[in-house]
Design a protein around this motif. Structure first.
Motif, PDB file in Angstrom:
ATOM      1  N   ALA A   1       0.831  -1.204   0.000  1.00 40.40           N
ATOM      2  CA  ALA A   1       0.000   0.000   0.000  1.00 40.40           C
ATOM      3  C   ALA A   1       0.868   1.258   0.000  1.00 40.40           C
ATOM      4  O   ALA A   1       1.796   1.403   0.807  1.00 40.40           O
ATOM      5  CB  ALA A   1      -0.921  -0.012   1.218  1.00 40.40           C
ATOM      6  N   SER A   2       0.548   2.179  -0.879  1.00 42.06           N
ATOM      7  CA  SER A   2       1.358   3.384  -1.037  1.00 42.06           C
ATOM      8  C   SER A   2       0.707   4.589  -0.368  1.00 42.06           C
ATOM      9  O   SER A   2      -0.464   4.552   0.046  1.00 42.06           O
ATOM     10  CB  SER A   2       1.588   3.671  -2.521  1.00 42.06           C
ATOM     11  N   TYR A   3       1.467   5.652  -0.292  1.00 43.28           N
ATOM     12  CA  TYR A   3       0.988   6.893   0.321  1.00 43.28           C
ATOM     13  C   TYR A   3      -0.189   7.448  -0.481  1.00 43.28           C
ATOM     14  O   TYR A   3      -0.150   7.519  -1.712  1.00 43.28           O
ATOM     15  CB  TYR A   3       2.129   7.907   0.361  1.00 43.28           C
ATOM     16  N   GLY A   4      -1.249   7.826   0.230  1.00 39.74           N
ATOM     17  CA  GLY A   4      -2.410   8.408  -0.417  1.00 39.74           C
ATOM     18  C   GLY A   4      -3.436   7.409  -0.900  1.00 39.74           C
ATOM     19  O   GLY A   4      -4.471   7.804  -1.450  1.00 39.74           O
ATOM     20  N   SER A   5      -3.187   6.119  -0.717  1.00 40.23           N
ATOM     21  CA  SER A   5      -4.146   5.104  -1.165  1.00 40.23           C
ATOM     22  C   SER A   5      -5.450   5.241  -0.393  1.00 40.23           C
ATOM     23  O   SER A   5      -5.457   5.589   0.801  1.00 40.23           O
ATOM     24  CB  SER A   5      -3.579   3.705  -0.959  1.00 40.23           C
TER      25      SER A   5
ATOM     26  N   HIS B   1      -4.289   6.560   3.091  1.00 39.58           N
ATOM     27  CA  HIS B   1      -3.119   5.913   3.695  1.00 39.58           C
ATOM     28  C   HIS B   1      -2.011   6.943   3.842  1.00 39.58           C
ATOM     29  O   HIS B   1      -1.663   7.637   2.884  1.00 39.58           O
ATOM     30  CB  HIS B   1      -2.655   4.754   2.806  1.00 39.58           C
ATOM     31  N   THR B   2      -1.444   7.034   5.037  1.00 36.40           N
ATOM     32  CA  THR B   2      -0.494   8.100   5.347  1.00 36.40           C
ATOM     33  C   THR B   2       0.965   7.687   5.261  1.00 36.40           C
ATOM     34  O   THR B   2       1.848   8.471   5.620  1.00 36.40           O
ATOM     35  CB  THR B   2      -0.776   8.633   6.762  1.00 36.40           C
ATOM     36  N   GLY B   3       1.229   6.476   4.805  1.00 40.07           N
ATOM     37  CA  GLY B   3       2.616   6.037   4.719  1.00 40.07           C
ATOM     38  C   GLY B   3       2.837   5.122   3.536  1.00 40.07           C
ATOM     39  O   GLY B   3       1.992   5.005   2.640  1.00 40.07           O
ATOM     40  N   GLN B   4       3.993   4.467   3.538  1.00 40.08           N
ATOM     41  CA  GLN B   4       4.332   3.463   2.535  1.00 40.08           C
ATOM     42  C   GLN B   4       4.511   2.130   3.250  1.00 40.08           C
ATOM     43  O   GLN B   4       5.273   2.037   4.219  1.00 40.08           O
ATOM     44  CB  GLN B   4       5.626   3.829   1.794  1.00 40.08           C
ATOM     45  N   ASP B   5       3.802   1.109   2.775  1.00 41.71           N
ATOM     46  CA  ASP B   5       3.917  -0.212   3.385  1.00 41.71           C
ATOM     47  C   ASP B   5       4.959  -1.053   2.659  1.00 41.71           C
ATOM     48  O   ASP B   5       5.034  -1.049   1.425  1.00 41.71           O
ATOM     49  CB  ASP B   5       2.569  -0.934   3.360  1.00 41.71           C
TER      50      ASP B   5
ATOM     51  N   GLY C   1      -1.925  -7.983   7.744  1.00 42.52           N
ATOM     52  CA  GLY C   1      -0.924  -9.003   7.444  1.00 42.52           C
ATOM     53  C   GLY C   1       0.466  -8.462   7.730  1.00 42.52           C
ATOM     54  O   GLY C   1       0.651  -7.258   7.960  1.00 42.52           O
ATOM     55  N   PRO C   2       1.478  -9.322   7.774  1.00 38.44           N
ATOM     56  CA  PRO C   2       2.838  -8.888   8.105  1.00 38.44           C
ATOM     57  C   PRO C   2       3.351  -7.817   7.136  1.00 38.44           C
ATOM     58  O   PRO C   2       3.353  -8.015   5.924  1.00 38.44           O
ATOM     59  CB  PRO C   2       3.658 -10.180   7.978  1.00 38.44           C
ATOM     60  N   HIS C   3       3.762  -6.686   7.685  1.00 40.82           N
ATOM     61  CA  HIS C   3       4.361  -5.623   6.882  1.00 40.82           C
ATOM     62  C   HIS C   3       4.910  -4.551   7.811  1.00 40.82           C
ATOM     63  O   HIS C   3       4.609  -4.523   9.010  1.00 40.82           O
ATOM     64  CB  HIS C   3       3.345  -5.009   5.914  1.00 40.82           C
ATOM     65  N   LEU C   4       5.721  -3.674   7.244  1.00 40.34           N
ATOM     66  CA  LEU C   4       6.187  -2.495   7.953  1.00 40.34           C
ATOM     67  C   LEU C   4       5.463  -1.282   7.386  1.00 40.34           C
ATOM     68  O   LEU C   4       5.469  -1.054   6.177  1.00 40.34           O
ATOM     69  CB  LEU C   4       7.695  -2.310   7.778  1.00 40.34           C
ATOM     70  N   HIS C   5       4.817  -0.509   8.267  1.00 34.41           N
ATOM     71  CA  HIS C   5       4.223   0.776   7.873  1.00 34.41           C
ATOM     72  C   HIS C   5       5.261   1.846   8.161  1.00 34.41           C
ATOM     73  O   HIS C   5       5.629   2.089   9.316  1.00 34.41           O
ATOM     74  CB  HIS C   5       2.941   1.042   8.662  1.00 34.41           C
ATOM     75  N   PHE C   6       5.741   2.498   7.094  1.00 34.24           N
ATOM     76  CA  PHE C   6       6.770   3.533   7.237  1.00 34.24           C
ATOM     77  C   PHE C   6       6.159   4.876   6.867  1.00 34.24           C
ATOM     78  O   PHE C   6       5.529   5.021   5.820  1.00 34.24           O
ATOM     79  CB  PHE C   6       7.949   3.231   6.320  1.00 34.24           C
ATOM     80  N   GLU C   7       6.365   5.856   7.747  1.00 33.07           N
ATOM     81  CA  GLU C   7       5.748   7.161   7.559  1.00 33.07           C
ATOM     82  C   GLU C   7       6.774   8.260   7.810  1.00 33.07           C
ATOM     83  O   GLU C   7       7.651   8.120   8.666  1.00 33.07           O
ATOM     84  CB  GLU C   7       4.565   7.292   8.527  1.00 33.07           C
TER      85      GLU C   7
ATOM     86  N   VAL D   1       3.993  13.297   5.016  1.00 33.50           N
ATOM     87  CA  VAL D   1       4.315  13.636   3.631  1.00 33.50           C
ATOM     88  C   VAL D   1       4.623  12.335   2.899  1.00 33.50           C
ATOM     89  O   VAL D   1       4.784  11.277   3.520  1.00 33.50           O
ATOM     90  CB  VAL D   1       5.524  14.594   3.551  1.00 33.50           C
ATOM     91  N   ASP D   2       4.695  12.403   1.564  1.00 34.43           N
ATOM     92  CA  ASP D   2       4.966  11.200   0.767  1.00 34.43           C
ATOM     93  C   ASP D   2       6.350  10.653   1.116  1.00 34.43           C
ATOM     94  O   ASP D   2       7.373  11.299   0.824  1.00 34.43           O
ATOM     95  CB  ASP D   2       4.895  11.551  -0.717  1.00 34.43           C
ATOM     96  N   PRO D   3       6.427   9.451   1.738  1.00 32.67           N
ATOM     97  CA  PRO D   3       7.731   8.931   2.170  1.00 32.67           C
ATOM     98  C   PRO D   3       8.616   8.492   1.008  1.00 32.67           C
ATOM     99  O   PRO D   3       9.844   8.551   1.119  1.00 32.67           O
ATOM    100  CB  PRO D   3       7.366   7.740   3.064  1.00 32.67           C
ATOM    101  N   VAL D   4       8.025   8.051  -0.088  1.00 33.94           N
ATOM    102  CA  VAL D   4       8.832   7.614  -1.233  1.00 33.94           C
ATOM    103  C   VAL D   4       9.561   8.803  -1.848  1.00 33.94           C
ATOM    104  O   VAL D   4      10.768   8.748  -2.132  1.00 33.94           O
ATOM    105  CB  VAL D   4       7.951   6.901  -2.273  1.00 33.94           C
ATOM    106  N   SER D   5       8.839   9.907  -2.027  1.00 33.91           N
ATOM    107  CA  SER D   5       9.466  11.115  -2.569  1.00 33.91           C
ATOM    108  C   SER D   5      10.497  11.672  -1.603  1.00 33.91           C
ATOM    109  O   SER D   5      11.564  12.141  -2.012  1.00 33.91           O
ATOM    110  CB  SER D   5       8.396  12.178  -2.868  1.00 33.91           C
ATOM    111  N   TRP D   6      10.161  11.619  -0.306  1.00 32.99           N
ATOM    112  CA  TRP D   6      11.092  12.129   0.704  1.00 32.99           C
ATOM    113  C   TRP D   6      12.393  11.337   0.699  1.00 32.99           C
ATOM    114  O   TRP D   6      13.489  11.926   0.727  1.00 32.99           O
ATOM    115  CB  TRP D   6      10.416  12.072   2.064  1.00 32.99           C
TER     116      TRP D   6
END
Length: 352
Positions: free
Chosen positions: A232-236, A245-249, A322-328, A339-344
């Motif tokens: 799951a990506s930011y903004g989904s 969605h506020t982070g990147q999974d 399910g198993p994952h890391l939520h990174f924000e 903010v968008d973690p991938v762009s950051w």
């Protein structure tokens, strides 16, 4: 979905993390700590599973390398057998030609009979010498053929034995690999069970000080996990989130080491709420990174961290499917400032 590079050392890294988790007592253990009474038994079982899995992994890797060497030897034997088969076929053709020649020249009659029947004895003697040379050649050809046949039979037997050994080794490795995966899966869920108990109690068990890997990062920023699949990506949008969605999974197995993306200070360690077990780190420039849905933490509030340092282990605690890391990435320590973690990360030289 984008995929990152795969690394064969992921299993070994996970095992090391599980081992340290089992071997070190948690800072928060006590008679009133969440899960007290079962935690020690789980830790002992995880330690035992680690020892077995570590030994099996070492055997598997060596066996895999030996299987590759055996495969190469068997392939070379097959190539040699092909050459010998061609050589033997050629010798058989030579024997047939020599035998046919002797038959046409009257081979088999006594020399005296040939002399009595011959019109020119001198010519007969010259012909006889040719016949004798042909017989010598025939004997040599037969000898070469017999040696070639024996060598061929010996090498065929060796090749067959080599392939049997290889097939047996492959079967053993398959069973070994299956056993490793089963033990790892069991250890992961035991680790997650302990995390769920902490979240249910609303209190963290305390930092488990993981032995850090010997790594030297040349960059100031790194990805939060080494091997992953982006989910799951930011903004989904979706029913799982109140708004977006506020982070990147990062889809990773339970127990995967989670890394600090850069230098900073741990400002929050929490084990309750929708994020489950989470860590928040403040970095230079006022930005904060959050690591959520963990199974265990390896730092305490106030700790200083460096890029790539293991700060915890991923899981599926809290509001997780399910198993994952939520990174924000946030501009404040609190939710609502993401903010968008991938762009950051990309602006800091980290491409996912």
């Amino acid at each position: 979905m984008r995929f990152a590079r795969r690394h064969p050392l992921l299993t070994a890294v996970l095992l090391c993390a599980l081992a340290v988790l089992a071997a070190r007592p948690a800072d928060g253990d006590g008679p009133h700590a969440p899960g007290h009474g079962s935690a020690s038994g789980i830790s002992a079982e995880v330690a035992r599973l680690y020892e077995e899995a570590a030994t099996a992994t070492e055997r598997y890797e060596e066996g895999r390398r030996e299987a590759e060497r055996q495969r190469a030897r068997a392939h070379r034997l097959e190539q040699r057998l092909d050459r010998e088969r061609r050589e033997t076929a050629g010798l058989r053709e030579d024997l047939g030609r020599i035998a046919s020649s002797q038959y046409r020249d009257g081979g088999g009659l006594p020399l005296t009979a040939h002399m009595l029947l011959a019109d020119d004895p001198d010519e007969l003697m010259r012909g006889q010498r040719v016949v004798q040379q042909a017989e010598v050649s025939l004997d040599k050809a037969i000898d070469r053929s017999e040696r070639a046949e024996a060598r061929l039979a010996r090498d065929e037997a060796r090749a067959a034995a080599a392939w049997r050994r290889l097939e047996k080794r492959n079967a053993e490795l398959a069973d070994l690999r299956q056993g490793i995966e089963a033990k790892l899966e069991a250890a992961r869920w035991k680790l997650q069970g302990h995390a769920d108990a902490s979240v249910a109690a609303g209190a963290c068990r305390g930092a488990v000080r993981l032995d850090q890997p010997e790594t030297r990062f040349t960059s100031r920023w790194v990805a939060p996990v080494e091997t992953y699949e982006l989910s799951a990506s930011y903004g989904s949008g979706g029913a799982r989130w109140a708004n977006r969605h506020t982070g990147q999974d990062f889809a990773v197995p339970i127990g995967t080491p989670v890394r600090a993306v850069g230098t900073g200070e741990v400002v929050k360690v929490s084990c309750s709420g929708a994020f489950g077990i989470e860590i928040v780190i403040r970095h230079a420039g006022g930005y904060h990174t959050q690591y959520a849905h963990l199974a265990a933490v390896a730092v305490d509030q106030g700790d200083r961290v460096t890029p790539g340092q293991w700060i915890g282990q991923s899981g599926t605690s809290g509001n997780s499917t399910g198993p994952h890391l939520h990174f924000e990435v946030r501009v404040t320590p609190e939710t609502g400032s993401a903010v968008d973690p991938v762009s950051w990360l990309a602006r800091h030289g980290v491409s996912l």
